[in-house]
Design an enzyme around this catalytic site. Structure first.
Site, PDB file in Angstrom:
ATOM      1  N   LYS A   1      -4.602  -0.883  15.679  1.00  0.00           N
ATOM      2  CA  LYS A   1      -5.175  -0.100  14.581  1.00  0.00           C
ATOM      3  C   LYS A   1      -6.366   0.738  15.039  1.00  0.00           C
ATOM      4  CE  LYS A   1      -2.382  -0.891  11.271  1.00  0.00           C
ATOM      5  NZ  LYS A   1      -1.685   0.208  10.623  1.00  0.00           N
TER       6      LYS A   1
ATOM      7  N   TYR B   1      -3.628  -6.934  16.853  1.00  0.00           N
ATOM      8  CA  TYR B   1      -3.585  -6.067  15.674  1.00  0.00           C
ATOM      9  C   TYR B   1      -4.747  -5.082  15.689  1.00  0.00           C
ATOM     10  CZ  TYR B   1      -3.819  -4.547  10.819  1.00  0.00           C
ATOM     11  OH  TYR B   1      -3.882  -3.780   9.682  1.00  0.00           O
TER      12      TYR B   1
ATOM     13  N   ILE C   1       0.837  -1.199   0.000  1.00  0.00           N
ATOM     14  CA  ILE C   1       0.000   0.000   0.000  1.00  0.00           C
ATOM     15  C   ILE C   1       0.875   1.254   0.000  1.00  0.00           C
ATOM     16  CG2 ILE C   1      -1.652   1.347   1.371  1.00  0.00           C
ATOM     17  CD1 ILE C   1      -2.901  -1.320   2.264  1.00  0.00           C
TER      18      ILE C   1
ATOM     19  N   ASP D   1      13.528   3.050  10.425  1.00  0.00           N
ATOM     20  CA  ASP D   1      12.686   2.151  11.210  1.00  0.00           C
ATOM     21  C   ASP D   1      11.887   3.051  12.148  1.00  0.00           C
ATOM     22  OD1 ASP D   1      11.561   0.446  13.094  1.00  0.00           O
ATOM     23  OD2 ASP D   1      13.373  -0.767  13.345  1.00  0.00           O
ATOM     24  N   VAL D   2      10.578   3.158  11.923  1.00  0.00           N
ATOM     25  CA  VAL D   2       9.768   4.109  12.693  1.00  0.00           C
ATOM     26  C   VAL D   2       9.651   3.741  14.167  1.00  0.00           C
ATOM     27  CG1 VAL D   2       8.466   4.907  10.684  1.00  0.00           C
ATOM     28  CG2 VAL D   2       7.540   3.030  12.092  1.00  0.00           C
TER      29      VAL D   2
END
Length: 190
Positions: A158, A154, A21, A62-63
């Site tokens: 999110k 997850y 994406i 790398d965030v």
């Protein structure tokens, strides 16, 4: 102005931009005239996309590592002089697991990437976005709104950016930023 130049002169950072994406988002911004900074910890994917997209540069990042994010923001400002948009796309969806099959360590790793990565990039970009009345776009997931039985950690990672970071970005002081959340459904990317 031609539709293909809608973002001419704008500088956009796309996290997780080296594939999937994120690569599609980077392509769309480049096609609209933006100068795009591809941020990814996948060096080979980021470099390959940089070669394909004129107007894009790759900065390894790398965030989950605040020093990497500081370097990402400072190199972007040094190279382009301003920042107009951040797309927080970096994230991971682990394979399906029932809750009792998950681990606290795995949940912590998801929190670091899917939630704290978004927080850190946004926090460090805000001073520059204030100057341009820029945008923060948080890519979340439809399951952050509707749930998914075999992805409880997850779903939580999110749900939180969608419910808590988006409204905060738009209301802190006089930011004049426009937070946006996007929640794609199922995606089978590379």
């Amino acid at each position: 102005m031609a539709a293909g130049m809608r973002y001419a002169g704008k500088v956009v950072i796309v996290t997780g931009g080296g594939r999937g994406i994120g690569a599609g988002i980077a392509r769309a911004f480049v096609d609209s005239g933006a100068q795009v900074v591809i941020c990814d910890k996948d060096v080979s994917g980021g470099q390959a996309l940089e070669q394909q997209l004129p107007g894009a540069v790759f900065i390894p990042c790398d965030v989950t590592q605040e020093e990497d994010v500081k370097t990402l923001i400072s190199e972007t400002i040094l190279r382009f002089g301003h920042l107009d948009c951040v797309v927080n796309n970096a994230g991971y969806h682990p394979p399906p697991q029932w809750l009792e099959e998950t681990s606290a360590q795995g949940f912590r790793q998801l929190l670091e990437l899917n939630l704290l990565g978004t927080y850190t990039v946004t926090k460090l970009a805000l001073p520059h976005l204030r100057k341009t009345q820029g945008n923060v776009i948080n890519i979340s997931s439809l399951v952050g709104a509707i749930g998914q039985s075999q992805a409880v950690p997850y779903v939580a990672t999110k749900y939180l950016p969608r419910k808590h970071l988006d409204p905060i970005v738009g209301t802190v002081g006089s930011l004049n930023t426009r937070p946006q959340g996007h929640n794609p459904g199922g995606h089978l990317g590379p």
